[in-house]
Design an enzyme around this catalytic site. Structure first.
Site, PDB file in Angstrom:
ATOM      1  N   GLY A  39       0.833  -1.195   0.000  1.00  0.00           N
ATOM      2  CA  GLY A  39       0.000   0.000   0.000  1.00  0.00           C
ATOM      3  C   GLY A  39       0.865   1.240   0.000  1.00  0.00           C
ATOM      4  O   GLY A  39       1.857   1.324   0.737  1.00  0.00           O
ATOM      5  N   GLY A  41      -0.652   4.562  -0.022  1.00  0.00           N
ATOM      6  CA  GLY A  41      -1.425   5.741   0.339  1.00  0.00           C
ATOM      7  C   GLY A  41      -0.710   6.479   1.450  1.00  0.00           C
ATOM      8  O   GLY A  41       0.507   6.333   1.635  1.00  0.00           O
ATOM      9  N   HIS A 265     -21.433   7.948   5.614  1.00  0.00           N
ATOM     10  CA  HIS A 265     -21.165   9.383   5.520  1.00  0.00           C
ATOM     11  C   HIS A 265     -22.443  10.100   5.100  1.00  0.00           C
ATOM     12  O   HIS A 265     -23.093   9.702   4.140  1.00  0.00           O
ATOM     13  CB  HIS A 265     -20.060   9.642   4.497  1.00  0.00           C
ATOM     14  CG  HIS A 265     -19.420  10.980   4.615  1.00  0.00           C
ATOM     15  ND1 HIS A 265     -20.113  12.144   4.392  1.00  0.00           N
ATOM     16  CD2 HIS A 265     -18.155  11.349   4.945  1.00  0.00           C
ATOM     17  CE1 HIS A 265     -19.303  13.173   4.573  1.00  0.00           C
ATOM     18  NE2 HIS A 265     -18.108  12.719   4.904  1.00  0.00           N
ATOM     19  N   SER A 283     -17.599  16.768   0.647  1.00  0.00           N
ATOM     20  CA  SER A 283     -16.869  16.870   1.906  1.00  0.00           C
ATOM     21  C   SER A 283     -17.749  17.291   3.073  1.00  0.00           C
ATOM     22  O   SER A 283     -18.632  18.144   2.945  1.00  0.00           O
ATOM     23  CB  SER A 283     -15.738  17.887   1.758  1.00  0.00           C
ATOM     24  OG  SER A 283     -15.178  18.193   3.015  1.00  0.00           O
ATOM     25  N   ARG A 329     -21.060  12.006  12.149  1.00  0.00           N
ATOM     26  CA  ARG A 329     -21.562  11.427  10.902  1.00  0.00           C
ATOM     27  C   ARG A 329     -22.665  10.404  11.125  1.00  0.00           C
ATOM     28  O   ARG A 329     -23.642  10.359  10.372  1.00  0.00           O
ATOM     29  CB  ARG A 329     -20.401  10.785  10.134  1.00  0.00           C
ATOM     30  CG  ARG A 329     -19.417  11.798   9.617  1.00  0.00           C
ATOM     31  CD  ARG A 329     -18.189  11.161   9.011  1.00  0.00           C
ATOM     32  NE  ARG A 329     -17.344  12.178   8.400  1.00  0.00           N
ATOM     33  CZ  ARG A 329     -16.214  11.925   7.790  1.00  0.00           C
ATOM     34  NH1 ARG A 329     -15.766  10.676   7.717  1.00  0.00           N
ATOM     35  NH2 ARG A 329     -15.502  12.897   7.254  1.00  0.00           N
ATOM     36  N   HIS A 400     -18.826   4.801   3.596  1.00  0.00           N
ATOM     37  CA  HIS A 400     -17.633   5.614   3.381  1.00  0.00           C
ATOM     38  C   HIS A 400     -16.370   4.967   3.944  1.00  0.00           C
ATOM     39  O   HIS A 400     -15.465   4.598   3.216  1.00  0.00           O
ATOM     40  CB  HIS A 400     -17.864   6.985   4.016  1.00  0.00           C
ATOM     41  CG  HIS A 400     -16.709   7.915   3.908  1.00  0.00           C
ATOM     42  ND1 HIS A 400     -16.100   8.223   2.699  1.00  0.00           N
ATOM     43  CD2 HIS A 400     -16.035   8.623   4.842  1.00  0.00           C
ATOM     44  CE1 HIS A 400     -15.111   9.075   2.902  1.00  0.00           C
ATOM     45  NE2 HIS A 400     -15.034   9.326   4.195  1.00  0.00           N
ATOM     46  N   GLU A 424      -6.284   2.879   7.795  1.00  0.00           N
ATOM     47  CA  GLU A 424      -7.633   2.323   7.806  1.00  0.00           C
ATOM     48  C   GLU A 424      -7.644   0.806   7.809  1.00  0.00           C
ATOM     49  O   GLU A 424      -8.649   0.185   8.159  1.00  0.00           O
ATOM     50  CB  GLU A 424      -8.421   2.849   6.593  1.00  0.00           C
ATOM     51  CG  GLU A 424      -9.903   2.565   6.647  1.00  0.00           C
ATOM     52  CD  GLU A 424     -10.672   3.106   5.449  1.00  0.00           C
ATOM     53  OE1 GLU A 424     -11.891   2.896   5.373  1.00  0.00           O
ATOM     54  OE2 GLU A 424     -10.044   3.758   4.576  1.00  0.00           O
ATOM     55  N   LEU A 440      -7.061  11.074   7.837  1.00  0.00           N
ATOM     56  CA  LEU A 440      -5.750  11.544   7.390  1.00  0.00           C
ATOM     57  C   LEU A 440      -4.802  11.637   8.577  1.00  0.00           C
ATOM     58  O   LEU A 440      -3.615  11.315   8.474  1.00  0.00           O
ATOM     59  CB  LEU A 440      -5.886  12.907   6.712  1.00  0.00           C
ATOM     60  CG  LEU A 440      -6.792  12.954   5.476  1.00  0.00           C
ATOM     61  CD1 LEU A 440      -6.901  14.373   4.938  1.00  0.00           C
ATOM     62  CD2 LEU A 440      -6.274  12.030   4.386  1.00  0.00           C
TER      63      LEU A 440
END
Length: 636
Positions: A39, A41, A265, A283, A329, A400, A424, A440
């Site tokens: 990965g 990311g 979300h 967003s 959320r 999400h 995640e 993030l």
């Protein structure tokens, strides 16, 4: 196998104490060790760049053609940090408190406090990399609010924060690739984990261009492969996002933590037709200035501008006066579903609510709104054909983020020694609901600031015999991968992979989505094994295994979703309480809020794979709350 390794002592000193207690690796000895990172990311790229710079031989794998394609790029709204630049009452402890409460008391306090501590360093790291965070007129970094909090702690780069942070990590990674400390393997998908004498020692991959099955050996393996939201078929995730890496590791012995904890979300563009294959996220930052409402009257199909103010229901502001449109959320999503179920939804099929910026434009002026959110408004108009400066956006909840993932201890190591899991892909920091702008934060904290300490400690603390791909364990795993691929391509049935995935997704959305019931979960647990049998006996995969074959790629990922989905439903059925994003209809307060059962379920569910056709075994990691005391979550 199942020890959390949380350090002793005051919570504010745990990370500092554990860092000092960890063993170090001599710089000259680091060159003798190889680390595989799957990965690229935010979590994977940050870890690869950091460990490469320390001097380890890093091999980084991505199924994309470039690390810049990682799904981290899609995160829009911002990244949390307890800097308190606004002097509005924020602190490390408040970020810790908000995160534990936002996760409905189903996360480890020690992990969350560490995340809050590290958050202040992340911003400095990213500014030094040149990430163009928004700034106020005087040049100071700007912040905004997100759901579940009453302070402004979210740093942002318009509506493209994830993209800018990923470019920062990508540049750091590319620097190490150029220096020769990191070797990048693009278009390579991990299909299995190799365990030698109880320790993770390598992976088996498929070259997505040639179809070649290859083995790679290392001293340590890190998985930073993101979440599994695409088990629902329709989600805000990129179509390539999958569970394969962590699921194959689970089948090799890694415990899976809280699989049913998935996040819905509230701010997604509604589904437009039955053939849609992906959903698009707006967003959460838009909820700072947008007001959410629906008509008061059922079946009101008038244009939004024709509905007078006194005939509108700003339901979040009405029900949650303290937080209003900035409730977490899970709360915002459930309320949107409720008003639509009442027949007050808007748009085609009545499956939407309005996110209205008229008041913000009147208060701030359209130029200021454009400056803050312009690219998001552009994206919305590109997809829907509607100008959100003139008419309200239409939004509806969608799958999400996944809070569940491989179980890890405080040092981010799974139940398989030598297998670390970041971002995640692990379960660790968010409990039953993730606050916005914390994904993030966790990915970069894990990659830049935690793994560079905990991974060397493992290397220095464990005898690691010399192992290469000639070891019999690699040949055995590679043979299993070949057999699985051959079995799939030789089925030659009549159903497409997509048709089976779509059916699975519908089952999961209806019975393991925003609301779960005992009856619905039992329906899924009866139907999913039948659907899995249908896949393995009647799926049709075009082409062969030893070639470029995207149909085969997709099929392998759906095969894993068909197993994971069963575990998710099993976990949701076993957890007979409501908490965060896991809402059991049998467990609700009189006013419809989630009702936890702390006496029976204050633990992490950690599931052990027991073999094909056998039932998973549940292990429980008890959770203790010494600093944020258990209480019914309220945002009113």
């Amino acid at each position: 196998m199942f020890e959390s390794k949380i350090p002793t002592g005051p919570i504010e000193k745990k990370w500092e104490k554990s860092r000092f207690d960890m063993k170090l690796v001599n710089p000259a000895n680091r060159r003798k060790h190889t680390v595989i990172i799957v990965g690229s990311g935010l979590a994977g790229a940050a870890a690869a760049a950091s460990l490469g710079q320390q001097g380890y031989n890093v091999e980084c794998f991505s199924f994309h053609d470039s690390p810049r394609r990682a799904h981290s790029i899609a995160a829009q709204g911002g990244i949390n940090a307890a800097k308190n630049y606004r002097n509005d009452g924020d602190s490390i402890f408040r970020l810790f408190y908000d995160t534990v409460k936002g996760g409905d008391f189903r996360a480890r306090e020690a992990n969350v406090y560490r995340l809050a501590q590290i958050s202040v360093n992340i911003i400095d790291q990213c500014v030094a990399q040149g990430v163009p965070f928004a700034r106020e007129y005087g040049g100071l970094l700007d912040t905004r609010s997100f759901g579940g909090v009453q302070v402004s702690r979210t740093f942002y780069a318009r509506g493209q924060t994830g993209q800018q942070l990923l470019l920062g990590a990508y540049q750091a990674l590319e620097e190490q690739i150029a220096a020769g400390s990191v070797k990048m393997h693009t278009r390579s998908e991990m299909l299995d984990l190799v365990v030698v004498n109880g320790k993770a020692r390598g992976i088996v991959t498929r070259n997505l261009v040639t179809g070649e099955i290859e083995s790679h050996a290392a001293d340590v393996v890190v998985l930073g492969t993101g979440g599994y939201g695409n088990v629902f078929y329709l989600s805000t995730n990129a179509k390539g996002s999958n569970t394969t890496a962590i699921w194959r590791a689970h089948r090799r012995g890694a415990l899976f933590g809280n699989p049913c904890f998935t996040q819905i979300h509230p701010t997604c563009i509604p589904v437009s037709n039955e053939n849609q294959s992906k959903l698009t996220l707006m967003s959460e930052s838009l909820r700072n200035d947008g007001r959410v409402w629906v008509p008061k009257k059922k079946g009101d199909t008038r244009a939004p501008g024709s509905i007078p103010e006194d005939e509108r229901d700003y339901y979040l502001e009405r029900r949650y006066p303290s937080f209003g449109n900035l409730v977490p959320r899970d709360v915002a999503s459930r309320n949107a579903k409720e008003v639509c179920d009442e027949g007050r939804g808007v748009g085609p099929g009545g499956m939407g609510v309005y996110l209205d910026f008229a008041d913000a434009i009147k208060r701030l002026g359209e130029p200021m709104v454009r400056e803050k959110y312009g690219n998001l408004f552009d994206m919305y108009e590109e997809i829907t054909g509607e100008n959100a400066y003139k008419v309200p956006m239409r939004i509806f909840p969608a799958v999400h983020y996944t809070m569940g993932g491989l179980w890890v201890d405080y040092q981010l190591m799974s139940s398989i020694p030598g297998l670390f899991v970041a971002g995640e892909a692990n379960f660790s920091d968010h409990g039953a609901n993730r606050l916005g702008a914390s994904a993030l934060m966790q990915g970069l904290a894990d990659g830049y600031f935690i793994l560079p300490y905990t991974l060397p400690n493992y290397i220095a603390s464990n005898p690691l015999e010399k192992v290469d791909t000639s070891h019999p364990a690699f040949a055995a795993v590679q043979a299993e991968v070949h057999e699985r691929v051959a079995k799939m391509v030789n089925i030659r049935g009549k159903r497409t992979v997509d048709s089976i995935h779509r059916e699975l997704g519908k089952l999961m959305w209806e019975n393991c989505g925003m609301a779960r019931s005992e009856a619905g979960l039992k329906t899924n647990l009866a139907r999913i094994p039948e659907l899995r049998h249908e896949f393995w006996n009647n799926v049709n995969i075009i082409g062969g295994g030893e070639e470029f074959n995207q149909s085969l790629e997709k099929a392998g990922r759906v095969a894993d979703f068909l197993e994971l989905a069963e575990l998710m439903c099993l976990d949701a059925l076993q957890r007979a309480e409501s908490c965060g994003g896991h809402f059991r209809v049998e467990s609700a307060t009189p006013d419809g809020e989630a009702k936890r059962d702390d006496e029976h379920f204050s633990y992490v569910s950690a599931w052990e794979w027991k073999g094909e056709g056998a039932q998973w075994e549940l292990h429980q990691e008890p959770l203790a709350f010494e600093h944020v005391h258990l209480a019914q979550r309220s945002y009113k």
